[in-house]
Every structure is written in C-alpha cells, then in structure tokens.
Design an enzyme around this catalytic site. Structure first.
Site, PDB file in Angstrom:
ATOM      1  N   GLY A 138      10.631  -4.191   1.696  1.00  0.00           N
ATOM      2  CA  GLY A 138      11.781  -3.298   1.806  1.00  0.00           C
ATOM      3  C   GLY A 138      12.869  -3.635   0.808  1.00  0.00           C
TER       4      GLY A 138
ATOM      5  N   PRO B  22       0.835  -1.201   0.000  1.00  0.00           N
ATOM      6  CA  PRO B  22       0.000   0.000   0.000  1.00  0.00           C
ATOM      7  C   PRO B  22       0.866   1.247   0.000  1.00  0.00           C
ATOM      8  CG  PRO B  22       0.058  -0.986   2.190  1.00  0.00           C
ATOM      9  CD  PRO B  22       0.779  -1.928   1.284  1.00  0.00           C
TER      10      PRO B  22
ATOM     11  N   GLN C 165      -6.570  -1.056   3.301  1.00  0.00           N
ATOM     12  CA  GLN C 165      -5.808  -0.638   4.474  1.00  0.00           C
ATOM     13  C   GLN C 165      -6.500   0.521   5.180  1.00  0.00           C
ATOM     14  OE1 GLN C 165      -1.872   1.618   4.673  1.00  0.00           O
ATOM     15  NE2 GLN C 165      -1.194  -0.472   5.125  1.00  0.00           N
TER      16      GLN C 165
ATOM     17  N   LYS D 216       0.485  -4.297   8.944  1.00  0.00           N
ATOM     18  CA  LYS D 216       1.772  -3.905   8.374  1.00  0.00           C
ATOM     19  C   LYS D 216       2.508  -3.034   9.387  1.00  0.00           C
ATOM     20  CE  LYS D 216       3.990  -2.561   4.088  1.00  0.00           C
ATOM     21  NZ  LYS D 216       4.906  -1.466   4.392  1.00  0.00           N
TER      22      LYS D 216
ATOM     23  N   CYS E  68       3.354   3.248   8.276  1.00  0.00           N
ATOM     24  CA  CYS E  68       3.596   4.495   7.559  1.00  0.00           C
ATOM     25  C   CYS E  68       4.490   5.418   8.378  1.00  0.00           C
ATOM     26  CB  CYS E  68       2.275   5.191   7.247  1.00  0.00           C
ATOM     27  SG  CYS E  68       2.493   6.770   6.382  1.00  0.00           S
TER      28      CYS E  68
END
Length: 332
Positions: free
Chosen positions: A201, A16, A70, A139, A100
C-alpha cells in the site's frame, strides 16, 4: 525472508494486479530486482481454465522459480482443486486472493468480500493448504470497512491454517485505492504472528519502503501501482534497503530500451493484434510526466501494428534524448 523453502531476496515483491502482472511484466520486474513476482489473479472455476485468457495467465514457461500463482474463488473444494492444477502447471507458491476490492469480484463474494465470513476463510485456507505440498500465502486488506477491520482475526486464522506468509494492503475494501494506506494495522498483525508479513500500500519510493518496514516491523514490502511504467523501482528499493544508497533514476536511453523490450515481449506473448492493444496502457504509464506525453499517447495509441508502435515509441524517446520537439505531424 523465506516462504517455505524459498529465500526471497531482495525483500521487495511485485503485487498481483489483474491485467498488469502478466508474464512479460513479471519477467521484466524480476530482471530489474523484484525478489518475487506474484501472478495475476486466476480463476478457481475449472470451466474457464481452457479459455485463451486463462491459458495465458497460467503460462509460466521460462519464469524463474519460485513461481507464485494467485487463485481466487469462494468454494473450499474448488479452490483446493485449482491449487493442485496450478502446482501441476508450474506453481511453486500458491497465493490466495482475499484482497481484491473490484466490484465484479466482491459481488461474487470472492476477493476482499471473503473477509466478511471468517468461518469460510478458515475452510478455504485449510482446504488449499491440505491439497498441495507447496507453500500457500494469503493476501488480504485491513478489513471490509473502517468500522469492520478484522485483519488480525483473519491473520490468526491464516497462521493456524498453515499459511506460509501473509501480505496486507493497508486499506479497507471500502477505500478501494483512495486516500492513504495506514500501517498501524499491519504492525499489529506483525506483532501477533510468527509467519512472515508483507506490507503493501503506497510503497512508491525507496525511502517509503524503508519507512514502512521500520514502522510495521514487516518482513518485506510489496509494490503494486508504483511499478506501472517504473519497473526499475525494485532495484532502487533493493539497493536502498541494502546500502542506504539512492540509485539515480534511469536515463532516457535506458527507459527507451526497457520500454521497447517490454513492447516486443508483449507482442510476442499475446500476438501482434492483442499485444499492440495491451501495450497501450503501459505506454501511457512509461510516458507519464514526460514532455508532450499527451500528444505522444494520442499518436501512438492509433498505431495498429507492432512495427508502427515500436517506431513511434523509439522516435519519441530519441527526440527527447536529442532535446528536440517530437515530430508528431510526421508520425501521424
């Protein structure tokens, strides 16, 4: 890999990304091989659900199941209601954002800032899982700062709360997107959990995807920034993981056609004026590393209507195909 009742195949997911993973981009990535595409972050605050921005983010008409949405927020009861609302509007998986790193999100104690309050994390996860009858995923990052890595503690809370799968970005919040992702923390978490773990990542190639899976033991990988302007990365990773075969990069003609289709989808979804504006960042990503890309962007970013944007893009790629310099003077 499965998330609840849903098989996720291939085991490469679109991460996302706010302002990027809208419905046109999700549909494109799904068509080009992504096993699951997670929506942009949507607010849990019901005061904003009827804004045009939120309505578009909650538009899942025509998306193939399972639709993963999300949500972000800090109040357990509000997050639970947001989860129910999104399930009622098409979500088949609810994903909770605790990864985030953006300042405006963290300043409101949402996103990765939540990792600083493990008790609140537990309350949010338990409330959302209890509120809906679809799988809930989470997440996170490795922690807030290098000296405050608590991904393993959060992961254990998540599993105990009934979370169906966990995605981990291999950076702390302090790192934002700088430096290199580390995978030892992801491997530690995977070794301790029974639920699926997704490694995120710096997954930017088929070989890197395979290396990350092998190093972490994760069940899947998640691709974010590397898909910007390269949505075909999903089919390349899927083929490599399945066969060890490296697909060739798409030719210019295919890139042109993918990009033109993407632009048209953006124009149709947002309307001409906003679609043209939003398309500009994607044009920059697609043209990245191509000949005379800076001159192309300078010209195409001045296009104020859909027809001009499409024509300039087609002419640029057609010139590259023909092996002749693009005629930017004529375009201007």
């Amino acid at each position: 890999m499965r998330i609840g009742p849903y098989p996720i195949e291939p085991r490469v997911l679109l991460a996302p990304m706010a302002g990027v993973t809208d419905k046109p981009f999700r549909l494109l990535c799904k068509r080009l091989g992504a096993g699951l595409c997670v929506s942009e972050m949507t607010t849990s605050d019901p005061r904003f659900w009827n804004t045009r921005k939120s309505q578009r983010r909650m538009d899942h008409a025509g998306e193939p199941d399972p639709v993963s949405v999300q949500i972000a927020g800090t109040v357990p009861e509000v997050m639970a209601e947001a989860a129910k609302y999104n399930v009622d509007h098409g979500a088949r998986i609810i994903d909770i954002n605790m990864g985030c790193p953006a300042k405006k999100v963290c300043n409101a104690w949402a996103g990765s800032a939540l990792m600083r309050d493990e008790a609140l994390v537990a309350r949010i996860l338990e409330a959302v899982v209890k509120a809906v009858d679809v799988p809930v995923t989470l997440k996170i990052r490795t922690g807030w700062a290098p000296d405050r890595k608590n991904a393993l503690a959060i992961a254990r809370i998540a599993e105990a709360s009934g979370i169906a799968a966990l995605a981990i970005h291999g950076r702390t919040r302090d790192q934002m997107y700088t430096g290199q992702a580390e995978y030892d923390t992801i491997a530690e978490v995977k070794a301790a959990l029974r639920i699926p773990v997704i490694a995120n990542g710096d997954v930017d190639s088929p070989e890197k995807a395979e290396q990350v899976l092998r190093r972490t033991g994760a069940d899947a990988v998640m691709v974010g920034r590397a898909a910007q302007g390269r949505p075909w990365i999903f089919r390349a990773i899927a083929r490599y993981l399945a066969t060890g075969e490296r697909l060739p990069e798409p030719g210019l003609a295919e890139v042109r056609d993918i990009l033109l289709g993407h632009l048209q989808a953006l124009h149709a979804f947002y309307g001409e004026e906003q679609g043209v504006r939003i398309a500009r960042k994607h044009l920059g990503w697609y043209a990245r590393d191509r000949p005379e890309n800076a001159a192309f962007r300078a010209v195409v970013n001045r296009a104020g209507d859909a027809e001009s944007q499409l024509r300039l893009t087609r002419d640029y790629f057609d010139a590259l195909l023909a092996g002749v310099p693009p005629d930017f003077a004529a375009a201007a």
